[in-house]
Design an enzyme around this catalytic site. Structure first.
Site, PDB file in Angstrom:
ATOM      1  N   HIS A 160       4.169   2.944   3.684  1.00  0.00           N
ATOM      2  CA  HIS A 160       5.218   1.972   3.244  1.00  0.00           C
ATOM      3  C   HIS A 160       6.085   2.705   2.322  1.00  0.00           C
ATOM      4  CE1 HIS A 160       3.356   2.337  -0.820  1.00  0.00           C
ATOM      5  NE2 HIS A 160       2.097   2.232  -0.183  1.00  0.00           N
ATOM      6  N   ASP A 191      -0.827   5.639   2.007  1.00  0.00           N
ATOM      7  CA  ASP A 191      -0.951   7.127   2.128  1.00  0.00           C
ATOM      8  C   ASP A 191      -2.492   7.417   2.480  1.00  0.00           C
ATOM      9  OD1 ASP A 191      -2.224   5.703  -0.287  1.00  0.00           O
ATOM     10  OD2 ASP A 191      -1.333   7.341  -1.630  1.00  0.00           O
TER      11      ASP A 191
END
EC number: 3.1.3.-
Length: 433
Positions: free
Chosen positions: A50, A332
């Site tokens: 994102h 992540d």
């Protein structure tokens, strides 16, 4: 933008932090879509982190950074499609999303950002990513026909507004003014995107050992302990409480958005504190590569999503036209294990709006032969992967045979674990680990 694999690892904490912020005005080279003229692009598989977000944690007893999460045309960073994106998202309330995605807002819209909310920077980052991919894959390579259909896209995201909104921003840059009736986002409950294959005891054991390694490294760093102690004194909380609040997350937001670090009557959190924590993170990544516990976790953690991707590629080689463009809007903690599992140990920690792309190509001169390219943030890393490291020495083609990737996912990932097992279930449940 520096090559994330072939250049020496970053040691300057401020430079590393600037790379992490990835402010969209920085021009970035892109090697997506490069192939000899007799190769035809068959399918593309995109994994993104994102975009820029508001912190998930607050430094105790300090004022939250004041960042506006509404989308404003005359504010930097800006993208020419920003207003059109907002207008198009406003029409999407009746769109079809798998529950619970249908209850999430389609774009950020709070004057003071909520915790973890996508910022305007995050939206612009993915509008740019989408436009870049449109220019290459649609305009140049004609991956999708003008009358593309729902089943030619595969869209999946976790249940966080920041991942859904990032996916929509990229999709809008890729397919401007798309028909809402053709869009269907699937919901993925796990950040590993492991679908029905999430139960893996051995993977969890690797993770516990990796977390123990992190803890022991932190204990050895007296400068880090002093820094946490100083910061805790400034905000007047126990050191343990400050560390639990993960202050680097909030500090990165201050740094990336050029907002002063917080102050109290006892003093100010300072750039020197930030540098010490960031330097420790760089050291932690270096030791993580050496000790390889995270690699064990990654091979098992990334296997389900890589197996799904390989299956999709294999169907495409049979001439199937479904799911020729796949998008996973993730975190992540999704991309990091995939990078590690692929053997891209020098690849930097996934910054906001990082993109990892798998391209599948067909050789028109030998139609039965297919090859893959792997790209990370626009850099071709195909020959840095563990399954294709030496292939370019034997072949002039700038890509890797699909069979190499298939063999890696179906067998070699388990061999790399030192396991005689050659299937995911057995590798996840082996005794005596």
């Amino acid at each position: 933008m520096p090559d994330p694999v072939t250049e020496p690892p970053v040691t300057d904490p401020i430079y590393e932090a600037l790379l992490y912020c990835n402010i969209p005005s920085v021009a970035e080279r892109s090697m997506e879509g490069h192939a000899p003229h007799h190769f035809k692009l068959v399918s593309v598989h995109v994994f993104i982190r994102h975009g820029d977000r508001y912190p998930l944690y607050v430094i105790p007893k300090t004022k939250r950074p004041e960042i506006d999460c509404t989308l404003v045309a005359n504010r930097k960073p800006y993208h020419p499609k920003l207003e059109a994106f907002v207008s198009h998202m406003a029409k999407g309330s009746g769109a079809s999303f798998e529950s619970p995605l249908n209850s999430l807002p389609l774009y950020p819209n709070h004057p003071l950002c909520e915790m973890g909310e996508l910022t305007q920077t995050g939206v612009v980052q993915h509008l740019q990513n989408g436009q870049l991919l449109r220019d290459i894959y649609l305009k140049k390579h004609k991956l999708l026909p003008n009358d593309w259909s729902t089943d030619q896209l595969y869209l999946e995201t976790t249940g966080k507004s920041r991942t859904l909104q990032s996916g929509l921003a990229l999709l809008y840059g890729f397919l401007p003014d798309f028909d809402w009736k053709k869009i269907y986002f699937r919901h993925q409950p796990s950040a590993l995107f492991c679908s029905g294959s999430c139960y893996c005891p051995v993977r969890n054991q690797y993770l516990e050992k990796e977390q123990r390694r992190q803890y022991l490294l932190r204990l050895k760093n007296s400068q880090l302990e002093r820094t946490y102690g100083e910061m805790a004194r400034i905000v007047d909380v126990p050191t343990k409480q400050l560390r639990a609040a993960n202050p680097i997350d909030s500090m990165l937001c201050h740094f990336c958005h050029n907002v002063s670090f917080p102050c109290t009557r006892n003093g100010c959190v300072a750039m020197e504190h930030f540098k010490v924590i960031k330097t420790h993170q760089i050291e932690d990544e270096r030791e993580r590569r050496e000790k390889k516990l995270y690699l064990g976790y990654s091979l098992l953690g990334a296997h389900p999503i890589l197996n799904q991707t390989v299956g999709r590629m294999q169907r495409a080689t049979e001439g199937r036209k479904e799911e020729v463009f796949a998008l996973y809007s993730a975190h992540d903690v999704t991309l990091s294990p995939v990078l590690s599992a692929l053997g891209l140990s020098e690849a930097r920690f996934p910054r906001f709006a990082a993109r990892l792309i798998f391209e599948l190509w067909q050789d028109r001169e030998k139609p039965s032969e297919h090859a893959v390219r792997i790209l990370y943030n626009g850099v071709d890393v195909t020959f840095h992967t563990s399954f294709c490291q030496d292939h370019h020495k034997r072949s002039p083609k700038p890509m890797c045979p699909l069979e190499n990737l298939v063999r890696f996912v179906k067998r070699d990932m388990f061999v790399a674990l030192g396991s005689s097992r050659t299937n995911y279930y057995d590798a996840c449940h082996r005794e005596g680990f």
